[in-house]
Design a protein around this motif. Structure first.
Motif, PDB file in Angstrom:
ATOM      1  N   SER A  51       0.811  -1.227   0.000  1.00  0.00           N
ATOM      2  CA  SER A  51       0.000   0.000   0.000  1.00  0.00           C
ATOM      3  C   SER A  51       0.844   1.277   0.000  1.00  0.00           C
ATOM      4  O   SER A  51       0.287   2.381  -0.041  1.00  0.00           O
ATOM      5  CB  SER A  51      -0.920   0.011   1.226  1.00  0.00           C
ATOM      6  OG  SER A  51      -0.167   0.070   2.438  1.00  0.00           O
ATOM      7  N   TRP A  52       2.141   1.138   0.022  1.00  0.00           N
ATOM      8  CA  TRP A  52       3.038   2.309   0.040  1.00  0.00           C
ATOM      9  C   TRP A  52       3.057   2.955  -1.340  1.00  0.00           C
ATOM     10  O   TRP A  52       3.329   2.275  -2.340  1.00  0.00           O
ATOM     11  CB  TRP A  52       4.435   1.872   0.445  1.00  0.00           C
ATOM     12  CG  TRP A  52       5.477   2.950   0.448  1.00  0.00           C
ATOM     13  CD1 TRP A  52       5.444   4.122   1.136  1.00  0.00           C
ATOM     14  CD2 TRP A  52       6.726   2.936  -0.268  1.00  0.00           C
ATOM     15  NE1 TRP A  52       6.591   4.847   0.910  1.00  0.00           N
ATOM     16  CE2 TRP A  52       7.391   4.144   0.055  1.00  0.00           C
ATOM     17  CE3 TRP A  52       7.328   2.032  -1.132  1.00  0.00           C
ATOM     18  CZ2 TRP A  52       8.636   4.467  -0.473  1.00  0.00           C
ATOM     19  CZ3 TRP A  52       8.582   2.343  -1.648  1.00  0.00           C
ATOM     20  CH2 TRP A  52       9.233   3.545  -1.330  1.00  0.00           C
ATOM     21  N   PRO A  53       2.787   4.264  -1.448  1.00  0.00           N
ATOM     22  CA  PRO A  53       2.797   4.909  -2.762  1.00  0.00           C
ATOM     23  C   PRO A  53       4.161   4.830  -3.444  1.00  0.00           C
ATOM     24  O   PRO A  53       4.248   4.578  -4.640  1.00  0.00           O
ATOM     25  CB  PRO A  53       2.398   6.358  -2.454  1.00  0.00           C
ATOM     26  CG  PRO A  53       1.726   6.302  -1.132  1.00  0.00           C
ATOM     27  CD  PRO A  53       2.386   5.183  -0.371  1.00  0.00           C
ATOM     28  N   GLY A  54       5.231   5.027  -2.663  1.00  0.00           N
ATOM     29  CA  GLY A  54       6.571   4.934  -3.223  1.00  0.00           C
ATOM     30  C   GLY A  54       6.846   5.991  -4.275  1.00  0.00           C
ATOM     31  O   GLY A  54       6.023   6.879  -4.538  1.00  0.00           O
ATOM     32  N   PRO A  55       8.012   5.904  -4.917  1.00  0.00           N
ATOM     33  CA  PRO A  55       8.321   6.824  -6.013  1.00  0.00           C
ATOM     34  C   PRO A  55       7.295   6.677  -7.138  1.00  0.00           C
ATOM     35  O   PRO A  55       6.738   5.597  -7.350  1.00  0.00           O
ATOM     36  CB  PRO A  55       9.712   6.369  -6.475  1.00  0.00           C
ATOM     37  CG  PRO A  55      10.298   5.670  -5.283  1.00  0.00           C
ATOM     38  CD  PRO A  55       9.133   5.002  -4.605  1.00  0.00           C
ATOM     39  N   ALA A  56       7.058   7.744  -7.861  1.00  0.00           N
ATOM     40  CA  ALA A  56       6.057   7.722  -8.919  1.00  0.00           C
ATOM     41  C   ALA A  56       6.376   6.665  -9.971  1.00  0.00           C
ATOM     42  O   ALA A  56       5.486   6.006 -10.501  1.00  0.00           O
ATOM     43  CB  ALA A  56       5.962   9.101  -9.577  1.00  0.00           C
ATOM     44  N   GLU A  57       7.660   6.489 -10.254  1.00  0.00           N
ATOM     45  CA  GLU A  57       8.096   5.482 -11.219  1.00  0.00           C
ATOM     46  C   GLU A  57       9.300   4.746 -10.646  1.00  0.00           C
ATOM     47  O   GLU A  57      10.166   5.369 -10.036  1.00  0.00           O
ATOM     48  CB  GLU A  57       8.489   6.128 -12.551  1.00  0.00           C
ATOM     49  CG  GLU A  57       7.344   6.801 -13.293  1.00  0.00           C
ATOM     50  CD  GLU A  57       6.348   5.818 -13.852  1.00  0.00           C
ATOM     51  OE1 GLU A  57       6.718   4.643 -14.017  1.00  0.00           O
ATOM     52  OE2 GLU A  57       5.204   6.235 -14.113  1.00  0.00           O
ATOM     53  N   PRO A  58       9.361   3.427 -10.846  1.00  0.00           N
ATOM     54  CA  PRO A  58      10.581   2.706 -10.458  1.00  0.00           C
ATOM     55  C   PRO A  58      11.784   3.340 -11.155  1.00  0.00           C
ATOM     56  O   PRO A  58      11.710   3.696 -12.324  1.00  0.00           O
ATOM     57  CB  PRO A  58      10.323   1.277 -10.972  1.00  0.00           C
ATOM     58  CG  PRO A  58       8.842   1.156 -11.023  1.00  0.00           C
ATOM     59  CD  PRO A  58       8.352   2.520 -11.417  1.00  0.00           C
ATOM     60  N   ARG A  59      12.852   3.485 -10.430  1.00  0.00           N
ATOM     61  CA  ARG A  59      13.971   4.229 -10.990  1.00  0.00           C
ATOM     62  C   ARG A  59      15.316   3.570 -10.690  1.00  0.00           C
ATOM     63  O   ARG A  59      16.260   4.227 -10.267  1.00  0.00           O
ATOM     64  CB  ARG A  59      13.967   5.673 -10.485  1.00  0.00           C
ATOM     65  CG  ARG A  59      13.890   5.801  -8.964  1.00  0.00           C
ATOM     66  CD  ARG A  59      13.770   7.278  -8.575  1.00  0.00           C
ATOM     67  NE  ARG A  59      13.619   7.483  -7.142  1.00  0.00           N
ATOM     68  CZ  ARG A  59      14.634   7.567  -6.302  1.00  0.00           C
ATOM     69  NH1 ARG A  59      15.870   7.444  -6.718  1.00  0.00           N
ATOM     70  NH2 ARG A  59      14.416   7.774  -5.009  1.00  0.00           N
ATOM     71  N   GLY A  60      15.383   2.280 -10.879  1.00  0.00           N
ATOM     72  CA  GLY A  60      16.693   1.672 -10.729  1.00  0.00           C
ATOM     73  C   GLY A  60      16.702   0.439  -9.868  1.00  0.00           C
ATOM     74  O   GLY A  60      15.825  -0.424  -9.963  1.00  0.00           O
ATOM     75  N   SER A  61      17.683   0.380  -8.979  1.00  0.00           N
ATOM     76  CA  SER A  61      17.946  -0.834  -8.212  1.00  0.00           C
ATOM     77  C   SER A  61      17.260  -0.811  -6.862  1.00  0.00           C
ATOM     78  O   SER A  61      17.116   0.232  -6.230  1.00  0.00           O
ATOM     79  CB  SER A  61      19.456  -0.998  -8.008  1.00  0.00           C
ATOM     80  OG  SER A  61      19.971   0.096  -7.263  1.00  0.00           O
ATOM     81  N   ALA A  62      16.809  -1.977  -6.414  1.00  0.00           N
ATOM     82  CA  ALA A  62      16.178  -2.122  -5.101  1.00  0.00           C
ATOM     83  C   ALA A  62      16.770  -3.331  -4.402  1.00  0.00           C
ATOM     84  O   ALA A  62      17.192  -4.295  -5.052  1.00  0.00           O
ATOM     85  CB  ALA A  62      14.667  -2.290  -5.241  1.00  0.00           C
ATOM     86  N   VAL A  63      16.781  -3.283  -3.067  1.00  0.00           N
ATOM     87  CA  VAL A  63      17.224  -4.433  -2.280  1.00  0.00           C
ATOM     88  C   VAL A  63      16.247  -4.642  -1.133  1.00  0.00           C
ATOM     89  O   VAL A  63      15.734  -3.680  -0.558  1.00  0.00           O
ATOM     90  CB  VAL A  63      18.655  -4.245  -1.738  1.00  0.00           C
ATOM     91  CG1 VAL A  63      18.732  -3.118  -0.708  1.00  0.00           C
ATOM     92  CG2 VAL A  63      19.190  -5.545  -1.149  1.00  0.00           C
ATOM     93  N   VAL A  64      15.964  -5.904  -0.856  1.00  0.00           N
ATOM     94  CA  VAL A  64      15.137  -6.271   0.289  1.00  0.00           C
ATOM     95  C   VAL A  64      16.051  -6.904   1.325  1.00  0.00           C
ATOM     96  O   VAL A  64      16.732  -7.903   1.051  1.00  0.00           O
ATOM     97  CB  VAL A  64      14.020  -7.248  -0.114  1.00  0.00           C
ATOM     98  CG1 VAL A  64      13.211  -7.648   1.120  1.00  0.00           C
ATOM     99  CG2 VAL A  64      13.112  -6.614  -1.159  1.00  0.00           C
TER     100      VAL A  64
END
Length: 215
Positions: A51-64
């Motif tokens: 449910s998190w809005p987050g950045p408007a567009e994915p923009r690169g690398s993510a890590v969990v």
């Protein structure tokens, strides 16, 4: 034995050996054998991530961080993030790969306190969901610093954690919930990581934080 009781017994045995993280692999192995369940495994992303809005567009690398069986990582990858997911438990990582064959997520067995170069290099989005709270309070400052270090300049950190009111402290865990001050401590002036927002959720006996930080 209920899963929460089983986990606390495993953690107590591990802590008695001065090992704050060894119980995780034992837990995932036991779950794979049908001995117990993983209470936080929802088969999908955490609701506060979904449910998190987050950045408007994915923009690169993510890590969990502490990716477990991959629900959060697969959610991010499906939304266009180039996603890495790591967990200290090799058993959890193997199970995530088996659960999501052909996944674009890079699953890695790694230690938050000693990450390999591919993780230590930093990310545009870091998701820390329920991992720091699973470490004893004596490890908290070190764990917070290790998570903070994964955020690349210009990046975003999302923290999801069980919440405790100020002055409320339980010695029994895991989890060891975070106070608002402890959540806000992810912000760090020297590294440029600033607090953007802290949201508090109380529902059905559940008490959670969702906090966003920007570098």
């Amino acid at each position: 034995m209920e899963p929460d009781e089983y986990i606390r017994a495993l953690a107590a045995e591990s802590l008695a050996r001065d090992d704050a993280t060894g119980w995780w692999d034992t837990l995932y192995a036991a779950a794979g054998e049908g001995v117990t369940e993983i209470p936080w495994d929802r088969g999908g992303p955490h609701a506060l991530l979904a449910s998190w809005p987050g950045p408007a567009e994915p923009r690169g690398s993510a890590v969990v961080v502490g990716a477990g069986l991959g629900g959060d990582a697969e959610f991010l990858a499906a939304r266009g993030w180039r996603t890495t997911a790591f967990d200290i438990s090799p058993t959890a990582i193997a199970a995530a790969k088996a659960r999501f064959p052909g996944s674009p997520v890079q699953y890695v067995a790694a230690d938050l306190f000693d990450p390999p170069p591919s993780i230590a290099a930093g990310f545009d989005l870091v998701v820390e969901s329920l991992t720091v709270q699973a470490l004893p309070p004596s490890y908290r400052e070190r764990a917070v610093g290790a998570v903070r270090a994964l955020v690349r300049p210009g990046g975003t950190l999302l923290v999801i954690a069980a919440a405790a009111d100020e002055g409320e402290r339980s010695e029994e865990g895991p989890p060891w919930p975070l106070t608002r001050a402890e959540v806000e401590s992810f912000a760090h002036q020297a590294t440029g990581l600033r607090l953007v927002s802290v949201e508090e959720f109380r529902e059905g006996g559940s008490h959670r934080w969702r906090a966003q930080f920007s570098a």
